[in-house]
Motif scaffolding. Sequence first.
Motif, PDB file in Angstrom:
ATOM      1  N   UNK A  19       2.236 -13.414   6.886  1.00 49.93           N
ATOM      2  CA  UNK A  19       1.634 -13.678   8.036  1.00 49.93           C
ATOM      3  C   UNK A  19       2.530 -13.124   9.466  1.00 49.93           C
ATOM      4  N   UNK A  20       3.701 -12.776   9.246  1.00 48.69           N
ATOM      5  CA  UNK A  20       4.725 -12.738  10.259  1.00 48.69           C
ATOM      6  C   UNK A  20       5.160 -11.116  10.382  1.00 48.69           C
ATOM      7  N   UNK A  21       5.221 -10.057   9.332  1.00 46.96           N
ATOM      8  CA  UNK A  21       5.492  -8.846   9.367  1.00 46.96           C
ATOM      9  C   UNK A  21       4.469  -8.061   9.073  1.00 46.96           C
ATOM     10  N   UNK A  22       3.974  -6.993   9.908  1.00 43.70           N
ATOM     11  CA  UNK A  22       2.982  -6.334   9.696  1.00 43.70           C
ATOM     12  C   UNK A  22       3.042  -5.188   8.541  1.00 43.70           C
ATOM     13  N   UNK A  23       2.175  -5.242   7.583  1.00 44.05           N
ATOM     14  CA  UNK A  23       2.501  -4.329   6.251  1.00 44.05           C
ATOM     15  C   UNK A  23       2.528  -2.828   6.688  1.00 44.05           C
ATOM     16  N   UNK A  24       1.896  -2.497   7.604  1.00 45.72           N
ATOM     17  CA  UNK A  24       2.012  -1.127   7.998  1.00 45.72           C
ATOM     18  C   UNK A  24       3.629  -0.605   8.182  1.00 45.72           C
ATOM     19  N   UNK A  25       4.323  -1.691   8.602  1.00 42.46           N
ATOM     20  CA  UNK A  25       5.805  -1.171   8.651  1.00 42.46           C
ATOM     21  C   UNK A  25       6.491  -1.231   7.398  1.00 42.46           C
ATOM     22  N   UNK A  26       6.058  -1.328   6.266  1.00 47.00           N
ATOM     23  CA  UNK A  26       6.730  -1.425   4.994  1.00 47.00           C
ATOM     24  C   UNK A  26       6.056  -0.446   4.116  1.00 47.00           C
ATOM     25  N   UNK A  27       6.977  -0.197   3.098  1.00 46.60           N
ATOM     26  CA  UNK A  27       6.331   0.622   2.059  1.00 46.60           C
ATOM     27  C   UNK A  27       5.385   0.050   0.945  1.00 46.60           C
ATOM     28  N   UNK A  28       5.240  -1.324   1.128  1.00 43.32           N
ATOM     29  CA  UNK A  28       4.372  -2.009   0.256  1.00 43.32           C
ATOM     30  C   UNK A  28       3.193  -2.919   1.150  1.00 43.32           C
ATOM     31  N   UNK A  29       2.023  -3.077   0.643  1.00 45.13           N
ATOM     32  CA  UNK A  29       1.070  -3.875   1.091  1.00 45.13           C
ATOM     33  C   UNK A  29       1.451  -5.194   0.595  1.00 45.13           C
ATOM     34  N   UNK A  30       0.998  -6.174   1.352  1.00 40.12           N
ATOM     35  CA  UNK A  30       1.408  -7.395   1.249  1.00 40.12           C
ATOM     36  C   UNK A  30       0.556  -8.026  -0.012  1.00 40.12           C
ATOM     37  N   UNK A  31      -0.497  -7.335  -0.444  1.00 39.39           N
ATOM     38  CA  UNK A  31      -1.318  -7.713  -1.665  1.00 39.39           C
ATOM     39  C   UNK A  31      -0.468  -7.438  -2.920  1.00 39.39           C
ATOM     40  N   UNK A  32       0.392  -6.525  -2.974  1.00 42.08           N
ATOM     41  CA  UNK A  32       1.337  -6.045  -4.145  1.00 42.08           C
ATOM     42  C   UNK A  32       2.814  -6.538  -3.775  1.00 42.08           C
ATOM     43  N   UNK A  33       2.955  -7.215  -2.809  1.00 39.82           N
ATOM     44  CA  UNK A  33       4.243  -7.250  -2.511  1.00 39.82           C
ATOM     45  C   UNK A  33       5.233  -8.045  -3.593  1.00 39.82           C
ATOM     46  N   UNK A  34       4.444  -8.897  -4.495  1.00 40.91           N
ATOM     47  CA  UNK A  34       5.182  -9.828  -5.640  1.00 40.91           C
ATOM     48  C   UNK A  34       5.730  -8.737  -6.776  1.00 40.91           C
ATOM     49  N   UNK A  35       4.964  -7.565  -6.628  1.00 38.60           N
ATOM     50  CA  UNK A  35       5.361  -6.652  -7.974  1.00 38.60           C
ATOM     51  C   UNK A  35       6.184  -5.411  -7.329  1.00 38.60           C
ATOM     52  N   UNK A  36       6.397  -5.339  -6.149  1.00 40.74           N
ATOM     53  CA  UNK A  36       7.141  -3.999  -5.729  1.00 40.74           C
ATOM     54  C   UNK A  36       8.167  -4.093  -4.811  1.00 40.74           C
TER      55      UNK A  36
END
Length: 195
Positions: A19-36
């Motif tokens: 909820x704090x960091x926009x996933x558009x700013x990262x190389x991964x989406x939050x939905x897959x952030x546990x695996x990548x």
Amino acid sequence: MSSHQNKTPISQIVDYWAPRIDECDLSVDWSEAEEYCWNCGSPKDLTRCHIVARSLGGQDIPSNYVVLCRKCHEEAPNVDDPRIIWDWLIAHKATFYKTYFIEEGWREYEFIYKRSVDEELSYIAEQSSTQDLDRFQEILKAAVSRSTTHWGQHTPNKATIAGTVRMALLQYADECGVKLPEARAKTLTPKEYLT
Ligand SMILES: [Zn+2]
């Protein structure tokens, strides 16, 4: 490396940051952030990385972790200001899905040869008055078989990618009848280096 067993599960780290960091700013989406890996998008060798190191007063709590592969963990900044690691992560965001290492290689090319890959292609197009990017892609794909990884690496490092692009650009320029400017004043042919 600490042998300390931390108890913070990766799921709690994702729950804290989603909820704090926009996933558009990262190389991964939050939905897959546990695996990548949040930096490069690799699924291999995931680690929890302290944002502020324990030796600098950082705690073992979800807000003080990001999820990085071992390779990115080694390259991450290790300072006591928690903003710095986010500057680093966001700057390395891949433009396209899972293209992190390619982009690293492209940046390395420009660092080594002082011109971007796009500038090299424009130069060849100007000098030869022709442009066949499909042919360049074909040469680039073939050049990959002339590269390999060092022991223990799961992806080619950025210097290998930069070198592969260079080999492909040299061949493409040659086919277009263009001589690319060299990065150094004097260079030998590959045979001259090896004999
Ligand atoms: Zn990584």
